[in-house]
Design an enzyme around this catalytic site. Structure first.
Site, PDB file in Angstrom:
ATOM      1  N   ASP A  84       2.230 -21.344 -79.885  1.00 28.75           N
ATOM      2  CA  ASP A  84       2.260 -20.867 -78.509  1.00 28.75           C
ATOM      3  C   ASP A  84       0.861 -20.320 -78.252  1.00 28.75           C
ATOM      4  O   ASP A  84       0.112 -20.006 -79.186  1.00 28.75           O
ATOM      5  CB  ASP A  84       3.353 -19.801 -78.321  1.00 28.75           C
ATOM      6  CG  ASP A  84       3.689 -19.631 -76.843  1.00 28.75           C
ATOM      7  OD1 ASP A  84       4.775 -19.121 -76.541  1.00 28.75           O
ATOM      8  OD2 ASP A  84       2.866 -20.035 -75.987  1.00 28.75           O
TER       9      ASP A  84
HETATM   10  C1  GLC Z   1       2.992 -19.360 -72.631  1.00 27.54           C
HETATM   11  C2  GLC Z   1       4.423 -19.712 -72.970  1.00 27.54           C
HETATM   12  C3  GLC Z   1       4.600 -21.146 -73.391  1.00 27.54           C
HETATM   13  C4  GLC Z   1       3.615 -22.006 -72.617  1.00 27.54           C
HETATM   14  C5  GLC Z   1       2.223 -21.655 -73.093  1.00 27.54           C
HETATM   15  C6  GLC Z   1       1.146 -22.395 -72.298  1.00 27.54           C
HETATM   16  O1  GLC Z   1       2.688 -18.073 -73.079  1.00 27.54           O
HETATM   17  O2  GLC Z   1       5.106 -18.867 -73.906  1.00 27.54           O
HETATM   18  O3  GLC Z   1       5.959 -21.506 -73.105  1.00 27.54           O
HETATM   19  O4  GLC Z   1       3.873 -23.390 -72.847  1.00 27.54           O
HETATM   20  O5  GLC Z   1       1.973 -20.255 -73.056  1.00 27.54           O
HETATM   21  O6  GLC Z   1       1.147 -21.948 -70.979  1.00 27.54           O
END
Ligand code: GLC
Length: 751
Positions: free
Chosen positions: A232
């Protein structure tokens, strides 16, 4: 990039180039190595539509992004219980991704809805791992059918927003296996996602981003995952430990420090270059998989909008439709003068906030859609300010709404959660609708009892007000075409197809996570264990506002007898379950037939019933559909906390088939041949465990026959049951420690 020779490319890459490939080169892209024909890959949110950032990147949807179809959010898609439909939504998202040159769509989100307070529940499918797994797999298959990767997320146990980048989810292994990992296992083994996104949080103290158990032993060695693990955004705290654990790609590339650390770690021998090569290989495989030639097919945005409308209707849950004057309010009769109250009818709340936020290609509001369908403007009053202010404005808005309610036959009252109350990044603290909206409901119901409430909310709201509204239609966050779908449903052009994938409890304090949510001091204890959602409410025989699996439509259904046929035993057991369902009403409609399994004889705590299969069928009046499901050993098994494996216990199992977890229409009872689970006997085993053991019991009883029978009284017997065997000689001098040792040897020899 033509199809490159991956081993040859890896051999040709310098160490610096390898390190650059496993760390994002920008917020949304991976690095390229032009001299070797390695392309940069674009990764883009999100689970219900694209958020391709056209300008400076940001993580939480604050900036703008290219317009894309905003499909219903996962809360609505989860309520469809329709894998085929959800797969088509995935394929549409995949088609739009191809047109935008995207390699990986960052979705689906399949985390279990442990608490209705979670700010991101709108982005997740269900409280149940079977629904989450089946629909998560369908979304993944749909997306990837277009030659675009999916990224099933957030692996794992990311069930709250509070402190999500640091908190440790403290969960026992059985609960992880049976509840929080299970949907990921289904998606990985049924849909082969090209990528898995690891979560921010810790699990039992260890960061998900650097857990070898999570990212390699379970995901790859047990489940056979052969894709790429991406973090993430910002979830990697130690790039070297993460690489060693199996985290292939760190996103985003905040700066190139990680790459430099990797080069140093290989140079110093801290990191084996073979480990780095393994992740580089996965990045190259992803590039190869996502490589497309030729011009992408044109995207049929009008068709995608129509699909979004179909999905919104299929995911809308008709919670109640009580008769008023002998007739249900829905579908609306065309000669009934209707009035619409509620700002959400004019200004739809159709998606959640944060990284999943989509700029829609168009946006339907229910008020306009109703007016178009009825070919006449529909009287409207805003009723309340969405911001939830309770200033003087609301007084004027309320009087206007009451006047409207007095002037019409039926009120359609649009209520819901403002976007400021639930979002990625924070959780809710209560389940109530805003006070100014409850005030409107009260004021309107005082002058007109014929009220249809239409709800727009990403997660559950409590409903102490439910008796004031004979009809309640829960639409969750229904996407850009939700307004038209709601008009279709209210007017009976479509029948509500949704079933609850998340229980609506009577009160927050009934929820199993209450008291352990969102945790404190960096820890959140999953104290309810496997009893999440309906598993808890059933175990405690708690009343709920509306149960898991519930949903009405505009017709009725009857069920035929449930039969079950067993073949095989142990891991080869197979049970064919059959039932029939008939549309006994006068309108077409969709029924979701649900199959639950219960194990009343298990030696460990098990939920009363667990969903193991479901089928959505559309039936015309009078039509009957014969259904069949095949359940296998895993559907009857539990994860044994001491043996660390799935176990099917010999015994009786109940197979219940019905229209919801609390509307069961038939049961079949089967006896399955599995394992007799007994604890390994030791000196710490209690007298009761020895007594229950097929070998140890008779031996022990014979050994102490004279000593115990004469002295035992019921209270002594009860006390003995929990006594470790090593203390029996203390209680029964006629039985010695040597005798116990000899018994242990005889039991061991007997296996
Ligand atoms: C965010 C989310 C994830 C997302 C990523 C990119 O913090 O937790 O679901 O795909 O970052 O935006």
């Amino acid at each position: 990039m033509t199809s490159i020779d991956i081993p040859q490319t890896i051999d040709a890459l310098t160490l610096e180039e390898k390190a650059s490939l496993v760390v994002g080169s920008s917020f949304w892209t991976t690095a390229s190595v032009d001299r070797l024909g390695v392309p940069s890959l674009l990764l883009t949110d999100g689970p219900h539509g694209l958020r391709k950032q056209a300008t400076e990147a940001d993580q939480l949807g604050i900036g703008t992004s290219a317009p894309a179809t905003c499909f219903p959010t996962a809360a609505t898609l989860g309520s469809t219980w329709d894998p085929d439909l959800v797969r088509r939504v995935g394929a549409a998202i995949g088609a739009e991704a191809v047109a935008e040159g995207i390699a990986v769509v960052l979705g689906p989100g399949i985390n279990i809805k442990r608490s209705p307070l979670c700010g991101r529940n709108f982005e997740y499918l269900s409280e149940d791992p079977h629904v989450s797994g089946e629909l998560g797999a369908a979304l993944t298959q749909g997306i990837q059918s277009r030659g675009v990767g999916a990224s099933v997320k957030h692996y794992a146990a990311n069930n709250q927003e509070a402190d999500r980048l640091r908190v440790s989810a403290d969960v026992d292994e059985r609960t992880l296996r049976e509840i929080y990992l299970r949907a990921f296992e289904t998606v990985v083994t049924h849909a082969a996602p090209w990528t898995v996104m690891c979560s921010y949080n810790r699990i039992n103290g260890e960061r998900a981003s650097q857990s070898p158990w999570l990212l390699t032993e379970v995901l790859r060695d047990e489940w056979g995952f052969d894709g790429l693990v991406v973090s993430d955004w910002g979830a990697v705290a130690d790039r070297i430990a993460a690489l060693a654990a199996g985290l292939d790609l760190e996103m985003p590339g905040i700066d190139q420090r990680s790459a430099a650390q990797i080069v140093d770690a290989v140079g110093s021998g801290q990191l084996d270059e073979a480990v780095l090569d393994q992740s580089v290989e996965r990045v190259l495989q992803l590039a190869q998989r996502s490589h497309r030639t030729g011009t992408p097919p044109t995207v049929e945005l009008a068709a995608h909008h129509a699909l979004a409308r179909e999905a919104a209707a299929a995911g809308a849950v008709l919670l109640s439709n009580d008769p008023v004057g002998g007739t249900p309010l829905l579908p609306l009769s065309l000669d009934s003068r209707i009035g619409v109250i509620g700002e959400f009818a004019r200004t739809p709340r159709y998606q959640g906030s944060g990284s999943s936020q989509v700029i829609p290609t168009k946006l339907d509001d229910a008020l306009t859609a109703l007016g178009e369908a009825l070919e006449a403007p529909v009287p409207f009053a805003a009723g309340f300010s969405v911001a939830g202010t309770t200033d003087g404005d609301d007084e004027a808005l309320r009087s206007e709404a009451v006047a409207l309610a007095q002037a019409v036959d039926t009120v359609i009252l649009f209520l819901g959660l403002p976007g400021t109350t639930e979002s990625e990044g924070f959780d809710r603290t209560h389940l109530h609708l805003p006070a100014n909206q409850l005030a409107i409901l009260e004021a309107v119901s005082a002058v007109n009892p014929r009220i249809v409430v239409v709800l727009a909310n990403g997660s559950v709201v409590d409903m102490p007000w439910r008796n004031a509204a004979p009809a309640i239609l829960e639409t969750w966050l229904a996407g850009q075409a939700g307004g038209s779908a709601i008009a279709d449903l209210l007017l009976g052009r479509q029948s509500p197809g949704g079933r609850l994938a998340e229980t609506i409890p009577l009160r927050l304090t009934d929820n199993p996570s209450f008291g352990n949510f969102p945790g404190e001091l960096g820890h959140v204890r999953y104290g309810e264990g496997i009893l999440v959602g309906y598993r808890w409410y059933d175990a405690r025989q708690l009343d709920v506002a509306f149960p898991f699996g519930h949903g009405l439509t505009y017709t009725t259904f009857s069920y035929g007898p449930v039969t079950a046929q067993v073949t095989g035993a142990g891991s080869d057991v197979s049970v064919i379950v059959r039932a029939s369902v008939t549309n006994t009403g006068d309108r077409p409609g969709k029924e979701v037939i649900q199959v639950y399994v219960g194990d009343p004889q298990s030696t460990v705590l098990r939920p009363l019933r667990e969903l193991r299969a479901f089928t959505a069928v559309n039936l015309d009046p009078g039509q009957t559909h014969e259904l069949e499901w095949r359940l296998d050993a895993r559907d009857f098994s539990y994860w044994h906390p001491a043996e660390h494996r799935w176990i099917l216990e010999t015994g009786e199992f109940h197979i219940e088939v019905g229209a919801s977890s609390r509307d069961l229409r038939g049961t079949a009872i089967v006896n399955l041949e599995g394992e007799q689970v007994r604890p390994q006997l030791t000196k710490e085993s209690t007298y009761a465990e020895w007594n229950a053991h097929p070998v140890g019991g008779p031996l022990l009883r014979a050994a102490i026959a004279g000593a115990i029978e004469s002295q035992i009284t019921p209270s002594v017997a009860a006390m003995l049951d929990d006594l470790p065997a090593r203390l029996l000689p203390m209680m029964l001098p006629a039985f010695t420690a040597d005798q116990l040792d000899r018994l242990l040897n005889r039991v061991a020899d007997s296996f």
